[in-house]
Design a protein around this motif. Sequence first.
Motif, PDB file in Angstrom:
ATOM      1  N   MET A 123       0.855  -1.170   0.000  1.00 54.20           N
ATOM      2  CA  MET A 123       0.000   0.000   0.000  1.00 54.20           C
ATOM      3  C   MET A 123       0.901   1.233   0.000  1.00 54.20           C
ATOM      4  O   MET A 123       1.585   1.523   0.978  1.00 54.20           O
ATOM      5  N   LEU A 124       0.936   1.923  -1.138  1.00 53.75           N
ATOM      6  CA  LEU A 124       1.780   3.104  -1.292  1.00 53.75           C
ATOM      7  C   LEU A 124       0.914   4.338  -1.022  1.00 53.75           C
ATOM      8  O   LEU A 124       0.224   4.825  -1.912  1.00 53.75           O
ATOM      9  N   ASP A 125       0.942   4.805   0.207  1.00 55.55           N
ATOM     10  CA  ASP A 125       0.084   5.913   0.632  1.00 55.55           C
ATOM     11  C   ASP A 125       0.914   7.201   0.668  1.00 55.55           C
ATOM     12  O   ASP A 125       1.684   7.424   1.599  1.00 55.55           O
ATOM     13  N   PHE A 126       0.741   8.035  -0.350  1.00 52.32           N
ATOM     14  CA  PHE A 126       1.468   9.300  -0.428  1.00 52.32           C
ATOM     15  C   PHE A 126       0.696  10.436   0.238  1.00 52.32           C
ATOM     16  O   PHE A 126       1.146  11.577   0.232  1.00 52.32           O
ATOM     17  N   GLY A 127      -0.452  10.121   0.785  1.00 49.83           N
ATOM     18  CA  GLY A 127      -1.224  11.105   1.517  1.00 49.83           C
ATOM     19  C   GLY A 127      -1.589  12.304   0.661  1.00 49.83           C
ATOM     20  O   GLY A 127      -2.158  12.170  -0.414  1.00 49.83           O
ATOM     21  N   ASP A 128      -1.223  13.499   1.135  1.00 53.77           N
ATOM     22  CA  ASP A 128      -1.551  14.734   0.428  1.00 53.77           C
ATOM     23  C   ASP A 128      -0.463  15.133  -0.573  1.00 53.77           C
ATOM     24  O   ASP A 128      -0.407  16.275  -1.021  1.00 53.77           O
ATOM     25  N   ARG A 129       0.407  14.195  -0.908  1.00 54.44           N
ATOM     26  CA  ARG A 129       1.486  14.478  -1.860  1.00 54.44           C
ATOM     27  C   ARG A 129       1.123  13.979  -3.258  1.00 54.44           C
ATOM     28  O   ARG A 129       0.262  13.125  -3.421  1.00 54.44           O
ATOM     29  N   ALA A 130       1.813  14.527  -4.255  1.00 54.54           N
ATOM     30  CA  ALA A 130       1.644  14.085  -5.639  1.00 54.54           C
ATOM     31  C   ALA A 130       2.683  13.012  -5.963  1.00 54.54           C
ATOM     32  O   ALA A 130       3.798  13.021  -5.437  1.00 54.54           O
ATOM     33  N   LEU A 131       2.307  12.100  -6.845  1.00 56.12           N
ATOM     34  CA  LEU A 131       3.212  11.066  -7.343  1.00 56.12           C
ATOM     35  C   LEU A 131       3.448  11.313  -8.823  1.00 56.12           C
ATOM     36  O   LEU A 131       2.492  11.431  -9.600  1.00 56.12           O
ATOM     37  N   VAL A 132       4.728  11.397  -9.225  1.00 58.83           N
ATOM     38  CA  VAL A 132       5.101  11.574 -10.619  1.00 58.83           C
ATOM     39  C   VAL A 132       6.016  10.422 -11.026  1.00 58.83           C
ATOM     40  O   VAL A 132       7.051  10.192 -10.388  1.00 58.83           O
ATOM     41  N   ILE A 133       5.646   9.697 -12.081  1.00 58.38           N
ATOM     42  CA  ILE A 133       6.496   8.644 -12.631  1.00 58.38           C
ATOM     43  C   ILE A 133       6.998   9.141 -13.973  1.00 58.38           C
ATOM     44  O   ILE A 133       6.213   9.373 -14.895  1.00 58.38           O
ATOM     45  N   THR A 134       8.304   9.358 -14.074  1.00 61.06           N
ATOM     46  CA  THR A 134       8.890   9.937 -15.279  1.00 61.06           C
ATOM     47  C   THR A 134       9.058   8.874 -16.368  1.00 61.06           C
ATOM     48  O   THR A 134       8.777   7.696 -16.163  1.00 61.06           O
ATOM     49  N   ALA A 135       9.558   9.313 -17.529  1.00 58.89           N
ATOM     50  CA  ALA A 135       9.731   8.409 -18.668  1.00 58.89           C
ATOM     51  C   ALA A 135      10.594   7.205 -18.335  1.00 58.89           C
ATOM     52  O   ALA A 135      10.373   6.105 -18.860  1.00 58.89           O
ATOM     53  N   SER A 136      11.571   7.379 -17.472  1.00 56.13           N
ATOM     54  CA  SER A 136      12.453   6.270 -17.103  1.00 56.13           C
ATOM     55  C   SER A 136      11.976   5.567 -15.835  1.00 56.13           C
ATOM     56  O   SER A 136      12.615   4.620 -15.370  1.00 56.13           O
ATOM     57  N   GLY A 137      10.858   6.002 -15.280  1.00 57.20           N
ATOM     58  CA  GLY A 137      10.364   5.446 -14.026  1.00 57.20           C
ATOM     59  C   GLY A 137       9.543   4.183 -14.231  1.00 57.20           C
ATOM     60  O   GLY A 137       8.805   4.046 -15.202  1.00 57.20           O
TER      61      GLY A 137
END
Length: 265
Positions: A60-74
């Motif tokens: 369970m990846l809970d980032f709460g009130d944060r944004a998640l960004v997966i880049t081109a190499s991610g």
Amino acid sequence: RTSSMSGTKTAWRGLLLLSILALSAPGPAAAQVSSADQICAPTTDPCVVSSATQVVSGAMLDFGDRALVITASGRLISAGGAITIFARQMQMDPSSQINLRGTTSTPGGSLDASIDQTFSLAGTVDATGNGGGSVNVTATRLDVDGSGRFLVNGINADSSGGDVDISADEINFGSGSTLGLTGGAQSTGGTLTMAATSMLTIGGVVDASGGDADGGLMDIEAGGLLEISSTALVRANGGLSGSGGEISISAGDSFMGSGQGDLVM
């Protein structure tokens, strides 16, 4: 003197052998993460994934009130596994991946994403396998651009397509996007439930076709305007031994089909 030279050569050979062994020895296995804070520090916003990251199945990846960004190499990788994500916003850049692929002998995995604001998909969420996996997305807005793909296809002849459930205030599948729920050559298409409380636009390919068996099931609803644009192809074809699938479309406000947009069963 000859003995000294011989000793020197032996020493060099020993050093060379040690160097070769050091270079050829396998490195430590990549660590697997099971929580958001193992990916980014708790105060990092946005949390950016820019490399391959192995995720424990069931994490369970809970980032709460944060944004998640997966880049081109991610990459978030959990082969055939299950990942749950909570975040304020989520962005997957072109070429980024959430890889939940099964194999020819194991089913695809599952993604459950609960996003408070906007989920922007230009990469690939892949849960194909011997039996397509599942994708469940809840967001305020889902934007899937031309390179964005949700894939829960069955990859073996006898493996059926998976399940996709999407719920948001606004949903937009842009031209060139793909939502794949196809079955294998001898199996059935998958099941799609897609509901927007406001506007829903489809401009890409939504495919729940079966192979030689039945097409899949689609339930597409919009509380406001529902538009099937000229670049869209929505289909749930059946094969020679099966029947066409079922596509149910409803709009609370109005339905608009433009140009050559196709619905095929």
